[in-house]
Design a protein around this motif. Structure first.
Motif, PDB file in Angstrom:
ATOM      1  N   ASN A   1       4.305   8.140  14.803  1.00 13.23           N
ATOM      2  CA  ASN A   1       4.463   8.760  13.504  1.00 13.23           C
ATOM      3  C   ASN A   1       4.388   7.709  12.400  1.00 13.23           C
ATOM      4  OD1 ASN A   1       4.658  11.089  12.064  1.00 13.23           O
ATOM      5  ND2 ASN A   1       6.893  11.151  12.054  1.00 13.23           N
ATOM      6  N   PRO A   2       3.405   7.777  11.539  1.00 11.78           N
ATOM      7  CA  PRO A   2       2.325   8.755  11.567  1.00 11.78           C
ATOM      8  C   PRO A   2       1.253   8.359  12.577  1.00 11.78           C
ATOM      9  CG  PRO A   2       1.924   7.200   9.801  1.00 11.78           C
ATOM     10  CD  PRO A   2       3.230   6.797  10.433  1.00 11.78           C
ATOM     11  N   LEU A   3       0.416   9.307  12.921  1.00  6.11           N
ATOM     12  CA  LEU A   3      -0.811   8.958  13.647  1.00  6.11           C
ATOM     13  C   LEU A   3      -1.911   8.860  12.599  1.00  6.11           C
ATOM     14  CD1 LEU A   3      -2.671   8.520  16.040  1.00  6.11           C
ATOM     15  CD2 LEU A   3      -2.820  11.016  16.300  1.00  6.11           C
ATOM     16  N   PHE A   4      -2.536   7.703  12.555  1.00  3.58           N
ATOM     17  CA  PHE A   4      -3.592   7.459  11.576  1.00  3.58           C
ATOM     18  C   PHE A   4      -4.896   7.223  12.328  1.00  3.58           C
ATOM     19  CE2 PHE A   4      -6.223   5.243   8.603  1.00  3.58           C
ATOM     20  CZ  PHE A   4      -5.790   5.599   7.332  1.00  3.58           C
ATOM     21  N   ILE A   5      -5.829   8.156  12.198  1.00  5.30           N
ATOM     22  CA  ILE A   5      -7.103   8.048  12.924  1.00  5.30           C
ATOM     23  C   ILE A   5      -8.203   7.704  11.929  1.00  5.30           C
ATOM     24  CG2 ILE A   5      -8.841   9.334  14.238  1.00  5.30           C
ATOM     25  CD1 ILE A   5      -6.592  11.067  15.336  1.00  5.30           C
TER      26      ILE A   5
ATOM     27  N   LEU B   1      -2.907  11.661   9.927  1.00  2.00           N
ATOM     28  CA  LEU B   1      -3.844  11.392   8.835  1.00  2.00           C
ATOM     29  C   LEU B   1      -5.184  10.959   9.414  1.00  2.00           C
ATOM     30  CD1 LEU B   1      -1.320   9.219   6.779  1.00  2.00           C
ATOM     31  CD2 LEU B   1      -1.855  11.639   6.384  1.00  2.00           C
ATOM     32  N   SER B   2      -6.265  11.361   8.778  1.00  2.00           N
ATOM     33  CA  SER B   2      -7.563  10.835   9.175  1.00  2.00           C
ATOM     34  C   SER B   2      -8.203  10.179   7.964  1.00  2.00           C
ATOM     35  CB  SER B   2      -8.479  11.943   9.685  1.00  2.00           C
ATOM     36  OG  SER B   2      -9.174  12.529   8.603  1.00  2.00           O
ATOM     37  N   SER B   3      -9.077   9.236   8.229  1.00  2.00           N
ATOM     38  CA  SER B   3      -9.658   8.469   7.125  1.00  2.00           C
ATOM     39  C   SER B   3     -10.967   7.831   7.571  1.00  2.00           C
ATOM     40  CB  SER B   3      -8.666   7.374   6.720  1.00  2.00           C
ATOM     41  OG  SER B   3      -9.278   6.404   5.903  1.00  2.00           O
ATOM     42  N   ASP B   4     -11.822   7.552   6.613  1.00  2.00           N
ATOM     43  CA  ASP B   4     -13.062   6.873   7.015  1.00  2.00           C
ATOM     44  C   ASP B   4     -12.883   5.356   7.099  1.00  2.00           C
ATOM     45  OD1 ASP B   4     -13.057   6.110   4.366  1.00  2.00           O
ATOM     46  OD2 ASP B   4     -14.937   7.092   3.841  1.00  2.00           O
ATOM     47  N   SER B   5     -11.714   4.866   6.696  1.00  2.00           N
ATOM     48  CA  SER B   5     -11.475   3.429   6.856  1.00  2.00           C
ATOM     49  C   SER B   5      -9.997   3.186   7.149  1.00  2.00           C
ATOM     50  CB  SER B   5     -11.900   2.680   5.590  1.00  2.00           C
ATOM     51  OG  SER B   5     -11.309   3.283   4.466  1.00  2.00           O
TER      52      SER B   5
END
Ligand code: ADP
Ligand code: MG
Length: 344
Positions: free
Chosen positions: A42-46, A142-146
């Motif tokens: 927590n959090p999971l950041f992909i 959360l997801s992100s391109d970077s």
């Protein structure tokens, strides 16, 4: 408000997600978030480049979490929706409701969080939302391109929070994973993709899963229009139809070896200083092909060809290009070498 927010793609489930070395960690962590929300990562950041399955994976978490516990208050939305919601809450004077809503969910999944770049007000709001949820052990995904640190202007306190749990990167899929994805997608469309065809497509489309999908749709579509089997020819047509692809990239070493083999000279002689005609022409052809079939610069090609100047490469390129036009012998030679490269 809650249900209306879950605009999920029904196909984006765990069972439709092909796991390989490029996404194994992200996939395992996503499963863990379903098993023990708020407890493990927590959090999971992909993060990862576009089209590599981030949205698919975070939506799979939603599907599975709902299935496991239908009473759970899960909110999935794009960061853009979050920002828009925030802005309209400010405008309409309903910030209290907005906050009460987001800060009391059981699981908050925000897709494309890099959208926070250059938005100080929204970053502040995310910061407080994050703290409330984190402190009450609610799962945040959360997801992100970077990665966090590369999101432009993202406040340091958010960068550090985004790294508190697990940061998992998704890479471009390996050849084997691409083949598996292609076969899977075809099955979902009710067709079986012959190995040869799957291999051909996986070799020719190597970056983005969305493109792989597009190719499968095209191949199966073509085959059903023509009421035919799916063959390599169908695959060729599909690939050539899709976004113009660069010519297959060759390694400069492959070109050198093909030239050396064709002329029956030593590869090392192509790099060397020898100036007899029997080696000069093959060497020039080598440089000419490197210019045509690779992205290397003049300097790089010159460097590879035994530390030659870029003007030497340019000269060779012009010289062979002229010969290619005027000499039947040279044009046949070059075409045959290119063909041998294509055949591997
Ligand atoms: P991103 O959000 O990273 O840009 P998406 O999640 O939208 O990428 O994925 C693009 C497409 O590729 C989707 O249709 C998705 O189903 C598919 N896809 C990506 N990765 C996989 C995978 N590992 N297995 C199956 N399909 C995948
Ligand atoms: Mg996405």
């Amino acid at each position: 408000m809650p249900e209306s927010r879950l605009f999920l793609n029904q196909r984006y489930t765990f069972s439709n997600f092909v796991v390989g070395p490029s996404n194994r960690l992200a996939h395992a962590a996503a499963l863990a978030c379903v098993q023990g929300p708020g407890a493990v990562y927590n959090p999971l950041f992909i993060h990862g480049a576009v089209g590599l399955g981030k949205t698919h994976l975070v939506q799979a978490i939603c599907h599975a979490a709902i299935k496991k516990n239908s009473g759970m208050k899960i909110v999935y939305l794009s960061c853009e929706s979050f920002v828009n919601d925030f802005i309209s809450a400010m405008q309409s004077g309903t910030l209290e409701n907005f906050r009460a809503y987001y800060r009391t969910v059981d699981m908050l999944i925000v897709d494309d969080i890099h959208f926070l770049a250059h938005k100080e007000g929204s970053q502040e709001e995310v910061f407080h939302t994050f703290n409330s949820l984190y402190n009450t052990e609610r799962q945040i995904v959360l997801s992100s391109d970077s990665p966090p640190k590369d999101i432009p202007t993202l406040e340091e306190r958010l960068v550090s929070r985004f790294k508190w749990g697990l940061v998992a990167r998704i890479d471009a899929p390996s050849f084997e994973t691409r083949v598996a994805i292609l076969k899977n997608k075809a099955l979902m469309l009710g067709r079986e993709l012959p190995d040869k065809v799957a291999h051909y497509l996986a070799e020719n489309i190597d970056s983005n899963v969305r493109e792989l999908e597009g190719a499968v749709i095209k191949v199966t579509g073509l085959a059903s229009v023509e009421k035919s089997e799916i063959t390599i020819d169908t695959a060729r047509t599909a690939v050539s139809d899709s976004a113009p692809r660069k010519e297959k990239q060759y390694k400069i070493e492959e070109i050198r070896d093909a030239v050396a083999e064709y002329f029956n000279v030593k590869a090392s002689d192509l790099h060397a200083r020898k100036r007899n005609k029997s080696i000069v022409v093959p060497r020039q052809i080598c440089m000419y092909l490197a210019r045509k079939l690779t992205d290397y610069s003049l300097e790089e090609i010159g460097g590879f060809m035994g530390g030659r100047d870029h003007s030497t490469v340019l000269y060779a390129e012009d010289k062979i290009a002229a010969k290619y036009k005027n000499s039947h012998e040279i044009s046949v030679t070059i075409d045959e070498i290119v063909q041998s490269l294509k055949n591997g």
